[in-house]
Write a protein that holds these residues in place. Sequence first.
Motif, PDB file in Angstrom:
ATOM      1  N   THR A  29       0.167  -2.242 -12.677  1.00 38.60           N
ATOM      2  CA  THR A  29      -0.277  -3.578 -12.278  1.00 38.60           C
ATOM      3  C   THR A  29       0.523  -4.105 -11.103  1.00 38.60           C
ATOM      4  O   THR A  29       1.734  -3.881 -11.007  1.00 38.60           O
ATOM      5  CB  THR A  29      -0.154  -4.601 -13.427  1.00 38.60           C
ATOM      6  OG1 THR A  29       1.218  -4.706 -13.816  1.00 38.60           O
ATOM      7  CG2 THR A  29      -1.008  -4.215 -14.620  1.00 38.60           C
ATOM      8  N   LEU A  30      -0.182  -4.781 -10.231  1.00 38.83           N
ATOM      9  CA  LEU A  30       0.435  -5.556  -9.155  1.00 38.83           C
ATOM     10  C   LEU A  30      -0.182  -6.939  -9.201  1.00 38.83           C
ATOM     11  O   LEU A  30      -1.416  -7.064  -9.228  1.00 38.83           O
ATOM     12  CB  LEU A  30       0.139  -4.944  -7.784  1.00 38.83           C
ATOM     13  CG  LEU A  30       1.018  -3.819  -7.290  1.00 38.83           C
ATOM     14  CD1 LEU A  30       0.408  -3.187  -6.036  1.00 38.83           C
ATOM     15  CD2 LEU A  30       2.428  -4.319  -6.995  1.00 38.83           C
ATOM     16  N   VAL A  31       0.654  -7.965  -9.252  1.00 39.44           N
ATOM     17  CA  VAL A  31       0.177  -9.342  -9.115  1.00 39.44           C
ATOM     18  C   VAL A  31       0.916  -9.945  -7.930  1.00 39.44           C
ATOM     19  O   VAL A  31       2.123  -9.756  -7.775  1.00 39.44           O
ATOM     20  CB  VAL A  31       0.351 -10.182 -10.399  1.00 39.44           C
ATOM     21  CG1 VAL A  31      -0.462  -9.592 -11.537  1.00 39.44           C
ATOM     22  CG2 VAL A  31       1.796 -10.319 -10.809  1.00 39.44           C
ATOM     23  N   MET A  32       0.153 -10.643  -7.083  1.00 37.80           N
ATOM     24  CA  MET A  32       0.727 -11.203  -5.861  1.00 37.80           C
ATOM     25  C   MET A  32       0.221 -12.621  -5.663  1.00 37.80           C
ATOM     26  O   MET A  32      -0.962 -12.903  -5.881  1.00 37.80           O
ATOM     27  CB  MET A  32       0.307 -10.395  -4.635  1.00 37.80           C
ATOM     28  CG  MET A  32       0.731  -8.966  -4.630  1.00 37.80           C
ATOM     29  SD  MET A  32       0.169  -8.204  -3.080  1.00 37.80           S
ATOM     30  CE  MET A  32       0.622  -6.511  -3.353  1.00 37.80           C
ATOM     31  N   PHE A  33       1.142 -13.482  -5.227  1.00 36.47           N
ATOM     32  CA  PHE A  33       0.767 -14.841  -4.848  1.00 36.47           C
ATOM     33  C   PHE A  33       1.423 -15.167  -3.518  1.00 36.47           C
ATOM     34  O   PHE A  33       2.613 -14.914  -3.323  1.00 36.47           O
ATOM     35  CB  PHE A  33       1.212 -15.855  -5.898  1.00 36.47           C
ATOM     36  CG  PHE A  33       1.037 -17.275  -5.436  1.00 36.47           C
ATOM     37  CD1 PHE A  33      -0.232 -17.801  -5.254  1.00 36.47           C
ATOM     38  CD2 PHE A  33       2.133 -18.064  -5.141  1.00 36.47           C
ATOM     39  CE1 PHE A  33      -0.394 -19.102  -4.788  1.00 36.47           C
ATOM     40  CE2 PHE A  33       1.976 -19.356  -4.679  1.00 36.47           C
ATOM     41  CZ  PHE A  33       0.712 -19.881  -4.510  1.00 36.47           C
ATOM     42  N   ASP A  34       0.631 -15.715  -2.617  1.00 34.36           N
ATOM     43  CA  ASP A  34       1.117 -16.193  -1.331  1.00 34.36           C
ATOM     44  C   ASP A  34       0.054 -17.145  -0.789  1.00 34.36           C
ATOM     45  O   ASP A  34      -1.131 -16.951  -1.063  1.00 34.36           O
ATOM     46  CB  ASP A  34       1.328 -15.032  -0.360  1.00 34.36           C
ATOM     47  CG  ASP A  34       2.025 -15.469   0.921  1.00 34.36           C
ATOM     48  OD1 ASP A  34       3.272 -15.601   0.885  1.00 34.36           O
ATOM     49  OD2 ASP A  34       1.337 -15.689   1.931  1.00 34.36           O
ATOM     50  N   PRO A  35       0.459 -18.136  -0.021  1.00 33.33           N
ATOM     51  CA  PRO A  35      -0.554 -19.043   0.537  1.00 33.33           C
ATOM     52  C   PRO A  35      -1.625 -18.324   1.361  1.00 33.33           C
ATOM     53  O   PRO A  35      -2.811 -18.624   1.240  1.00 33.33           O
ATOM     54  CB  PRO A  35       0.258 -20.011   1.387  1.00 33.33           C
ATOM     55  CG  PRO A  35       1.583 -20.072   0.687  1.00 33.33           C
ATOM     56  CD  PRO A  35       1.817 -18.656   0.213  1.00 33.33           C
ATOM     57  N   ASP A  36      -1.237 -17.348   2.197  1.00 30.59           N
ATOM     58  CA  ASP A  36      -2.227 -16.685   3.059  1.00 30.59           C
ATOM     59  C   ASP A  36      -1.983 -15.186   3.256  1.00 30.59           C
ATOM     60  O   ASP A  36      -2.765 -14.514   3.913  1.00 30.59           O
ATOM     61  CB  ASP A  36      -2.300 -17.357   4.420  1.00 30.59           C
ATOM     62  CG  ASP A  36      -0.965 -17.374   5.138  1.00 30.59           C
ATOM     63  OD1 ASP A  36      -0.043 -16.607   4.784  1.00 30.59           O
ATOM     64  OD2 ASP A  36      -0.833 -18.185   6.082  1.00 30.59           O
ATOM     65  N   PHE A  37      -0.913 -14.646   2.738  1.00 31.95           N
ATOM     66  CA  PHE A  37      -0.556 -13.227   2.804  1.00 31.95           C
ATOM     67  C   PHE A  37      -0.270 -12.709   4.208  1.00 31.95           C
ATOM     68  O   PHE A  37      -0.234 -11.500   4.418  1.00 31.95           O
ATOM     69  CB  PHE A  37      -1.597 -12.339   2.101  1.00 31.95           C
ATOM     70  CG  PHE A  37      -1.486 -12.418   0.611  1.00 31.95           C
ATOM     71  CD1 PHE A  37      -0.505 -11.706  -0.058  1.00 31.95           C
ATOM     72  CD2 PHE A  37      -2.333 -13.224  -0.118  1.00 31.95           C
ATOM     73  CE1 PHE A  37      -0.380 -11.791  -1.436  1.00 31.95           C
ATOM     74  CE2 PHE A  37      -2.215 -13.320  -1.496  1.00 31.95           C
ATOM     75  CZ  PHE A  37      -1.234 -12.603  -2.150  1.00 31.95           C
ATOM     76  N   VAL A  38      -0.009 -13.587   5.170  1.00 32.35           N
ATOM     77  CA  VAL A  38       0.303 -13.124   6.520  1.00 32.35           C
ATOM     78  C   VAL A  38       1.517 -12.190   6.524  1.00 32.35           C
ATOM     79  O   VAL A  38       1.442 -11.082   7.055  1.00 32.35           O
ATOM     80  CB  VAL A  38       0.486 -14.306   7.499  1.00 32.35           C
ATOM     81  CG1 VAL A  38       1.045 -13.837   8.830  1.00 32.35           C
ATOM     82  CG2 VAL A  38      -0.831 -15.036   7.697  1.00 32.35           C
ATOM     83  N   PRO A  39       2.660 -12.569   5.941  1.00 35.50           N
ATOM     84  CA  PRO A  39       3.832 -11.672   6.027  1.00 35.50           C
ATOM     85  C   PRO A  39       3.719 -10.399   5.194  1.00 35.50           C
ATOM     86  O   PRO A  39       4.495  -9.471   5.369  1.00 35.50           O
ATOM     87  CB  PRO A  39       4.990 -12.542   5.551  1.00 35.50           C
ATOM     88  CG  PRO A  39       4.379 -13.652   4.806  1.00 35.50           C
ATOM     89  CD  PRO A  39       2.983 -13.830   5.312  1.00 35.50           C
ATOM     90  N   PHE A  40       2.745 -10.321   4.313  1.00 33.45           N
ATOM     91  CA  PHE A  40       2.583  -9.129   3.483  1.00 33.45           C
ATOM     92  C   PHE A  40       1.972  -7.964   4.254  1.00 33.45           C
ATOM     93  O   PHE A  40       2.014  -6.838   3.793  1.00 33.45           O
ATOM     94  CB  PHE A  40       1.715  -9.441   2.258  1.00 33.45           C
ATOM     95  CG  PHE A  40       2.444 -10.134   1.155  1.00 33.45           C
ATOM     96  CD1 PHE A  40       2.723  -9.478  -0.028  1.00 33.45           C
ATOM     97  CD2 PHE A  40       2.847 -11.454   1.287  1.00 33.45           C
ATOM     98  CE1 PHE A  40       3.389 -10.118  -1.058  1.00 33.45           C
ATOM     99  CE2 PHE A  40       3.512 -12.103   0.265  1.00 33.45           C
ATOM    100  CZ  PHE A  40       3.791 -11.432  -0.912  1.00 33.45           C
ATOM    101  N   ARG A  41       1.377  -8.249   5.401  1.00 30.73           N
ATOM    102  CA  ARG A  41       0.792  -7.210   6.259  1.00 30.73           C
ATOM    103  C   ARG A  41      -0.188  -6.325   5.473  1.00 30.73           C
ATOM    104  O   ARG A  41      -0.150  -5.105   5.568  1.00 30.73           O
ATOM    105  CB  ARG A  41       1.889  -6.353   6.885  1.00 30.73           C
ATOM    106  CG  ARG A  41       2.861  -7.111   7.736  1.00 30.73           C
ATOM    107  CD  ARG A  41       4.050  -6.274   8.233  1.00 30.73           C
ATOM    108  NE  ARG A  41       3.689  -4.956   8.696  1.00 30.73           N
ATOM    109  CZ  ARG A  41       4.021  -3.810   8.053  1.00 30.73           C
ATOM    110  NH1 ARG A  41       4.731  -3.834   6.946  1.00 30.73           N
ATOM    111  NH2 ARG A  41       3.651  -2.637   8.541  1.00 30.73           N
ATOM    112  N   LEU A  42      -1.085  -6.954   4.710  1.00 28.58           N
ATOM    113  CA  LEU A  42      -2.010  -6.185   3.880  1.00 28.58           C
ATOM    114  C   LEU A  42      -2.953  -5.311   4.699  1.00 28.58           C
ATOM    115  O   LEU A  42      -3.533  -4.369   4.168  1.00 28.58           O
ATOM    116  CB  LEU A  42      -2.810  -7.114   2.964  1.00 28.58           C
ATOM    117  CG  LEU A  42      -1.984  -7.841   1.900  1.00 28.58           C
ATOM    118  CD1 LEU A  42      -2.866  -8.757   1.081  1.00 28.58           C
ATOM    119  CD2 LEU A  42      -1.239  -6.869   1.007  1.00 28.58           C
TER     120      LEU A  42
END
Length: 159
Positions: A29-42
């Motif tokens: 499992t992966l759970v992720m929270f971020d306002p817009d995920f910009v720094p996550f470089r998805l």
Amino acid sequence: MAAPAPEPFDTRAAFQQRLGDVLARARTTLVMFDPDFVPFRLGAPDVDAALRRFLHDGGRLRLALHDAAHLEREAPRFLRLLRDYAHAIECRRTPRGLRDLPDSFCIADDLHIVRRFHSNHMRGEAAFDAPQQTELSRLRFDGIWAESQPGLQAGVTGL
């Protein structure tokens, strides 16, 4: 046995390195929270490869976010990933009442976490093999998830 001490960071490069470490350790499992995920470089090739490996091996990914505009415009690899693994990825958008939540985190298997204390800054910490370090953020994610509505979907983005 003492819990492993969290590893602090305060730069974008260090955050991305710790995020890569969490993604590499994820199994179920992966759970992720971020306002817009910009720094996550998805949408970056290395993050896409890590997520594809995780999902190919049977993992499940849940993302909660305030605004999907960045992912819709700037992350075509992530949108392809969403299309390819729609059965294993869920994305939800937060309601207006939660839009002030400023933190950001990624939790793998309830064991590993990378979190930024405020989404406007790169200061944060990572912890590995430390379920007690993930517990508060996981409870926070569960609350955010329960309040949020289905959001980013492959069909909605025209894929």
